[in-house]
Write a protein that holds these residues in place. Structure first.
Motif, PDB file in Angstrom:
ATOM      1  N   GLU A 181      -2.952  -4.655   5.301  1.00 41.81           N
ATOM      2  CA  GLU A 181      -2.165  -5.373   4.287  1.00 41.81           C
ATOM      3  C   GLU A 181      -2.657  -6.804   4.013  1.00 41.81           C
ATOM      4  OE1 GLU A 181       2.084  -3.864   3.802  1.00 41.81           O
ATOM      5  OE2 GLU A 181       1.965  -4.446   5.905  1.00 41.81           O
ATOM      6  N   HIS A 240       3.729 -12.465   6.575  1.00 32.91           N
ATOM      7  CA  HIS A 240       4.314 -11.157   6.246  1.00 32.91           C
ATOM      8  C   HIS A 240       4.908 -10.579   7.514  1.00 32.91           C
ATOM      9  CE1 HIS A 240       5.112  -7.122   5.110  1.00 32.91           C
ATOM     10  NE2 HIS A 240       4.198  -6.634   5.930  1.00 32.91           N
ATOM     11  N   HIS A 265       8.232  -7.738   9.215  1.00 37.93           N
ATOM     12  CA  HIS A 265       9.288  -6.737   9.055  1.00 37.93           C
ATOM     13  C   HIS A 265      10.525  -7.251   9.782  1.00 37.93           C
ATOM     14  CE1 HIS A 265       5.465  -4.023   9.394  1.00 37.93           C
ATOM     15  NE2 HIS A 265       5.533  -4.602   8.207  1.00 37.93           N
ATOM     16  N   LEU A 276       2.972   0.443   2.148  1.00 37.38           N
ATOM     17  CA  LEU A 276       2.089  -0.651   2.547  1.00 37.38           C
ATOM     18  C   LEU A 276       1.352  -1.238   1.343  1.00 37.38           C
ATOM     19  CD1 LEU A 276       0.498   0.667   5.871  1.00 37.38           C
ATOM     20  CD2 LEU A 276       2.687  -0.507   5.496  1.00 37.38           C
ATOM     21  N   HIS A 314      10.688  -2.192   3.658  1.00 37.83           N
ATOM     22  CA  HIS A 314       9.471  -2.563   4.369  1.00 37.83           C
ATOM     23  C   HIS A 314       9.629  -3.885   5.129  1.00 37.83           C
ATOM     24  CE1 HIS A 314       4.842  -3.446   3.896  1.00 37.83           C
ATOM     25  NE2 HIS A 314       5.296  -3.735   5.098  1.00 37.83           N
TER      26      HIS A 314
END
Ligand code: MN
Length: 245
Positions: free
Chosen positions: A83, A102, A104, A148, A173
């Protein structure tokens, strides 16, 4: 390859990027997954990001350099995060963005999949503003992706959804957070998760009506927080690196 390989980044910047990886892991924003990057201090078309690995284990030797096409510079064949295009496309779209996280981070996930909007519940998360965008991958890439951001096109769609906001939620996500420095983006990522946890608590109490910061309160709090950011950063960095810094 889009860019000639620039010289190495400032060692202090690399140290802070390693610290950011460790801090975000310790604070529960990332676990085995998630990543943080920073723009090269002397080559704006280049950014620094660890090789594909758990952020809590990153050292300076694991940091790689990438161009804005999302590909590693030079002859670096180490495995890259799938990613990485989250980072490359945001840096390409937004010249003022210097650092990207980034994750989760778990408490944020419900706000991407329900009608509940993530909003600033207290002054520490004033940077959220009144309109946190939610990226819907189906809008551009259909309903059978693996969720993704595995191409420049997906990264560009996410960057468009983010716009000028500080945070974008990624439905089903995670989220992406941007800042003008490593300490700022780490602060924002930690307090995005904290806000989501507290907002969830508040919504479950009483009648579900919550008083959020007004736009004026949020703007004034953001200005105040900018002046005291280093206090939190120094604490987190010392805890994450100990005597190593
Ligand atoms: Mn992800």
């Amino acid at each position: 390859m889009a860019d000639a390989t620039p010289g190495p980044a400032d060692p202090a910047l690399i140290e802070n990027l390693v610290a950011a990886n460790r801090i975000l892991s310790r604070e529960g924003v990332v676990d085995g997954f998630g990543h943080v990057s920073v723009r090269h201090d002397s080559a704006p078309g280049v950014f620094l990001l660890a090789r594909s690995m758990a952020p809590g284990l990153v050292t300076a030797a694991d940091i790689m350099m990438y161009g804005l096409d999302g590909e590693a510079l030079g002859d670096d064949r180490r495995t890259a995060y799938v990613e990485r295009y989250i980072h490359s496309e945001i840096y390409r779209a937004q010249p003022e963005v210097t650092a990207v996280v980034h994750s989760h981070s778990p408490a944020v996930i419900p706000f991407g999949v329900t009608s509940a909007k993530l909003r600033p519940i207290y002054h520490m998360s004033s940077f959220l503003g009144s309109d946190v965008p939610v990226f819907e991958i189906r809008d551009t890439h259909g309903d059978a992706t693996d969720m993704l951001i595995r191409s420049p096109a997906l990264g560009a769609a996410l960057a468009t959804s983010l716009g000028r906001a500080t945070v974008a939620l990624m439905r089903g996500h995670g989220n992406v957070v941007v800042g003008r420095s490593i300490p700022e983006v780490v602060f924002r990522a930690i307090y995005t998760e904290m806000n989501a946890r507290l907002q969830g608590d508040a919504l479950r109490l009483g009648d579900g009506r919550v008083t959020y910061l007004s736009d004026g309160e949020a703007a004034a709090s953001m200005a105040t927080n900018a002046g005291v950011l280093t206090r939190a950063w120094e604490l987190w960095k010392e805890a994450a690196l100990g005597g190593a810094s």
